[in-house]
Every structure is written in C-alpha cells, then in structure tokens.
Design a protein around this motif. Structure first.
Motif, PDB file in Angstrom:
ATOM      1  N   PRO A 173       0.831  -1.209   0.000  1.00 51.26           N
ATOM      2  CA  PRO A 173       0.000   0.000   0.000  1.00 51.26           C
ATOM      3  C   PRO A 173       0.863   1.254   0.000  1.00 51.26           C
ATOM      4  CG  PRO A 173       0.079  -0.959   2.185  1.00 51.26           C
ATOM      5  CD  PRO A 173       0.790  -1.930   1.280  1.00 51.26           C
ATOM      6  N   ASP A 178      -0.570   4.313   4.664  1.00 50.66           N
ATOM      7  CA  ASP A 178      -1.757   3.461   4.726  1.00 50.66           C
ATOM      8  C   ASP A 178      -1.552   2.326   5.715  1.00 50.66           C
ATOM      9  OD1 ASP A 178      -2.848   5.094   2.873  1.00 50.66           O
ATOM     10  OD2 ASP A 178      -2.585   3.731   1.169  1.00 50.66           O
ATOM     11  N   ASP A 216      -6.694   0.602   8.757  1.00 49.53           N
ATOM     12  CA  ASP A 216      -7.201   1.970   8.723  1.00 49.53           C
ATOM     13  C   ASP A 216      -8.626   2.057   8.179  1.00 49.53           C
ATOM     14  OD1 ASP A 216      -6.664   1.276   6.157  1.00 49.53           O
ATOM     15  OD2 ASP A 216      -5.414   3.010   5.677  1.00 49.53           O
ATOM     16  N   CYS A 241      -9.788   0.692   5.358  1.00 46.07           N
ATOM     17  CA  CYS A 241      -9.823   0.749   3.900  1.00 46.07           C
ATOM     18  C   CYS A 241     -10.101  -0.636   3.320  1.00 46.07           C
ATOM     19  CB  CYS A 241      -8.494   1.281   3.366  1.00 46.07           C
ATOM     20  SG  CYS A 241      -8.376   1.294   1.566  1.00 46.07           S
ATOM     21  N   GLU A 268     -11.601   4.376   1.365  1.00 43.66           N
ATOM     22  CA  GLU A 268     -10.899   4.667   2.608  1.00 43.66           C
ATOM     23  C   GLU A 268     -11.898   5.039   3.697  1.00 43.66           C
ATOM     24  OE1 GLU A 268      -8.018   7.661   1.874  1.00 43.66           O
ATOM     25  OE2 GLU A 268      -7.064   6.579   0.208  1.00 43.66           O
TER      26      GLU A 268
END
Length: 544
Positions: free
Chosen positions: A360, A364, A384, A386, A402
């Motif tokens: 990523p 991230d 996170d 995502c 996201e």
C-alpha cells in the motif's frame, strides 16, 4: 315253563310294548332325532345371515390391508432391484444417470419459470422468444462457466436487505470465547466454526442445529517424528484455535491454531484423523484449492506450506514474507494470495514458484484480510478501515474505499460522486445506530473499530462482504474485471467481526463474532456476544 308264560303274556291282545324312558334315551350317546335338529339348523342359518354383513366389511378391510402390504412389498422389491442395478452400474453409467436426473430437474424449474413469466406478462420480453432447449442450454453454459471460475454470477444487483431483518440477526451461541474462524460447505448447507476456547462446532444453516466436535487431542511430541524444538507447542494457550477450512467433496475439515499444527477431521464421523507438524509459529490461515485435496496454510513463522490430503503428506514450503503471515485465500487454479504484518500483499504462482509483491501507499494501514474476486483480482481489508481491490496488472490498488469502516468520513474512488459517498455514510450510520455504536460510544474498542478483520467473496459470484469492529458488515458488488467496487448495504453486527462467509447463492451472510480481535487481546467490547450471526438476505428473481 317260566319262559313260555312270559311269551304268552307279551303276545296277549290289548298290551303295547314298553317305551324307554327319557333317562334311558339320554344315556344313549350319538343318537339324535329329526325333530331335535330342525330348530338349531334354522338358528344357525339366521346367525349366518346376521353376521354376513360384518364378515363382508372385514373382508374389505382385509383386502385394503393386503393391498397396502403388497404395494409396500413391491416398492421394497423395486428399491432393492434399483439398489442392485446401481451397485452393478459402472462409473460411466452412474454419470449418465445423474446427468439425466439433473437435466430433468432443470427442465422442471424452467417450466415453472416459464409459467411465472407468462403470468407476469414478461414485460421486458427477453425470455419470451426463446424455447426451453435454448434457455436450458444457456443455463447449463452459465453454470459451467461459474464452476470453472471464468464467469461470475451477477448476485450483487439482485441482493435486497429485508426490512424485518435489518435489526437483530439470528445469533447462534455455543462458543464461550471469541469466534476466530468460520467455514462454509460448497452447497451452503453446513458451516463449521472454531474459537479461542478450543471448541469446534458444526451448524445446520436451515435449522440452526449444533453438533459439537471432540476436543483436539493434546499434542505429544515424538522426537522420532519431528515436531520438537521450535515446532513444539507452547506451554500455555496451545488450545487456542485461529482458523479453519472445509472440503465438502473430500468430507474433510481442517483447523489450525496456537499449537503450530494443522489438524484434519472427518466431517461424517466427527473424528480426528491426523495432525501435521511443520510450522514454527501459530497457524493463522487455511484454505483448500477449490475442488481438490490440496491444502495451503500460513503461519506466524512467515511461511506458507502446501499439503496433500489425498496422500496425507507434506508437499512444499513457500518463503517470502518478512513478518508474520496473517491471512490467505485460494481459488481453483494453483494461485494464492496472502497478506502479512510486513505491509505487503503477495500473489503466488505455485507451479512457477514465483510471487508478485504489492504494497500500500506510504501512511496506509497494514492489511488484515484478503479474498479472491477472480483469478487475478482480490480484495484486501486494512487496519485503517480501507477496503481495496487489486489486480496483477498494477502495483497500486485498482480501487479503494478509505475509512469505509470506523467513524471517520468516507473517501471514495474518483469515479464516485458525492451522492454515493453520502449514501454510504447514511447506511453505515443507520447500521451503527441499530447495533448501539457511535463515535462517542465505541464500546471501548477505540481505533480498532476500523480494523477490517475479515473479507469474503461468495464463490462464483460478484457479491462480497467486509467486517470490522465498528458495528457494521458492509456488502459489496465487484465486477469480473475488478472495477468498480460498489458498496451496497450495511448490516448491524456488534463486536469484532473475526470471520465472514458469503453464501454462493447470495441468500445469507454468516459472521463469526467476538468480544476480542482474532489474533490478540488488544481490545474488548463488553457489549458484544461471542457466537455466530446469520444475516438472511432476499434476491430478486434471476432470468436465463
């Protein structure tokens, strides 16, 4: 002289011979008169006439019972003959028989669908001008393409969340601690689950009936058979289960956990068959290559091992990850995808002994879960919040949503407008309200609310699901080419979603819930319940 006098007296006129008395007559057995027999004979005839009706009714009942008995005997004889014929038939004859039965069932379904379309008027007119043979051939071709993995069933557009099930789902209890793994059979009828408390359960999807497997046998280290040193189980917590997988065709179920072993079970007898040593860390992921007995396992020792359950033997080890390997997913081809704590997702080509490393962007989160959407496309879920879709043609994610899990504002791909983002936010807020979660009341999980611990794609479909600890399970639609990744609905689910299974029919989503995350005890949601949640869905009718 006396005799002569008696003869003269008896022959004298006016004298009658003596009649025997009643007592003397009764003393003579076996002698009856006609007058004595007339009255009894008449009585018996009358009794016969009176009892005739009763005898006739009993005769009808006897005939019915005898008819039923003979029919049952004929049915048993037919079944015995059929069983004997099946026992004598060859493999080719069996395949032909099963194919004919399958075609007959499809013809009946097509006939019912044609009747429904005629009643509905077939507004779009797509199937009106096609005969039954053409439609049946198209359906068979579609199913063959789906089973081979070359085509995905369009389930995402047909999914609807009924209003009556948007609240509390069905919850199956039995595990005392967090559920860490769930496996679903190919026919969507049975599910298996494992937990941190070391228990293993089998579940009937239709009835919810629970079957408990015996405890995993304690590992006995034998220096002659290996499994010593770094491969030895830990002294504490060796009973913890972390993952599982099932092969319905082979009737095999496998589990892995903190004891560094891969345990093999028979699903029919629920007995432990064997265990494979070899890993030097806890087994964190398991997966069967679709339709085969080839098994892949990943571990905290940074390796991926290949096993053959047809031969019950070890095959090979794949190296590449620089930190513990967290999750793995398989497909029909000899291709696998893994994610690890080294912030990488790796696409493995097993026969070529090669791997593609994808990372990523800087900043991230680390990937926690992965699932194939096609042969060369897969989903990942990160810490996170995502959810991204990847393919082998690009080093970066093809599309990513996201903050889709958690409490922050969602950031959508550039191809989506503000209305799509607002709709996704509203769906998440509604599901969190049902589960009792919000940014102010996060259940004590904090930043872990956005950890996407599980993603899964329905086998042979474009329908997927992802889960975290923010009180929601997000449903997705993916195309065969991998783009776009479209959010559909949100389901309420309080707790850590440690495992997900999406039915290949798209009719339900099964989630393994826990008060704690799968691989540790970093957080705890006391408002959650340990167990399985079954979310039933509705599908619009499919036309062929």
């Amino acid at each position: 002289a006396d005799a002569a006098m008696k003869r003269r007296a008896s022959s004298a006129p006016g004298k009658r011979p003596s009649v025997p008395s009643k007592s003397s007559a009764s003393a003579r057995p076996h002698r009856t008169t006609a007058a004595a027999t007339k009255t009894p004979r008449k009585t018996l005839e009358d009794d016969d006439d009176e009892l005739g009706d009763v005898d006739d009714d009993d005769g009808v009942d006897d005939d019915d019972e005898s008819g039923k008995a003979s029919a049952a005997r004929r049915q048993d004889e037919d079944e015995e003959e059929e069983d004997e014929a099946r026992a004598r038939e060859s493999a080719q004859e069996k395949r032909i028989r099963l194919a004919k039965a399958y075609l007959e069932r499809l013809r009946q379904e097509q006939a019912e669908e044609s009747e429904d379309e005629d009643e509905a008027g077939d507004e779009d007119g797509e199937g009106r001008h096609l005969d039954s043979h053409t439609r049946l051939a198209a359906r068979l071709a579609d199913e063959a393409q789906r089973k081979s993995g070359h085509q995905r069933a369009a389930v995402g557009d047909r999914v609807k969340v009924p209003a009556e099930v948007q609240g509390e789902p069905q919850t199956w209890r039995g595990h005392k601690r967090a559920v860490t793994g769930v496996a679903l059979t190919e026919d969507d009828r049975l599910a298996y689950s494992v937990s941190k408390d070391g228990t293993i359960f089998g579940w009937d999807i239709e009835t919810g009936k629970r079957l408990k497997f015996p405890r995993t046998p304690e590992v006995v280290v034998d220096p002659l058979q290996g499994g010593t040193g770094p491969q030895a189980p830990p002294k504490c917590g060796a009973h913890v289960m972390l993952c599982c997988a099932v092969s319905g065709e082979k009737n095999l179920f496998v589990t892995g956990g903190a004891d560094k072993r891969v345990h093999v079970w028979d699903t029919r007898s629920m007995t432990h068959i064997t265990s494979f040593p070899g890993h030097r860390g806890a087994v964190t992921g398991l997966g069967f290559r679709h339709g085969t007995g080839q098994l892949f396992s990943c571990s905290e020792d940074r390796t991926v091992k290949i096993w053959s359950l047809d031969d019950m033997a070890y095959v090979d080890t794949l190296f590449g990850h620089q930190d513990r390997c967290i999750a793995i997913d398989t497909q029909r081809r000899e291709r696998i995808v893994t994610v690890g704590a080294d912030r990488s997702a790796r696409f493995w080509k097993v026969p070529e002994d090669s791997q593609l490393v994808l990372r990523p962007a800087a900043g991230d989160g680390q990937a926690e879960s992965c699932a194939f959407t096609a042969h060369d496309h897969w989903l990942t879920g990160s810490q996170d919040g995502c959810v991204a879709i990847w393919n082998i043609a690009r080093k970066k994610a093809a599309a990513s949503w996201e903050n889709v899990h958690g409490f922050r504002e969602i950031v959508a791909p550039k191809s989506f407008d503000d209305d799509a983002v607002r709709r996704a936010m509203d769906q998440r807020a509604a599901a969190q309200a049902v589960s009792g979660m919000s940014a102010k009341n996060d259940g004590g999980v904090g930043e872990m609310a956005s950890w996407v611990n599980a993603v899964h794609v329905g086998k042979g479909t474009d329908f997927a699901a992802s889960g975290a600890a923010d009180g929601t399970i997000r449903l997705w639609k993916t195309s065969h080419q991998g783009e776009p990744l479209v959010p559909l609905h949100c389901l309420a689910a309080r707790g850590f979603v440690n495992a997900l299974q999406v039915a290949s029919s798209g009719r339900f989503v099964l989630a393994g819930m826990g008060q704690e995350p799968r691989l540790g005890r970093w957080g705890r949601d006391s408002g959650a319940k340990n167990g399985l949640q079954l979310h039933m869905l509705e599908l619009e009718k499919e036309r062929f």
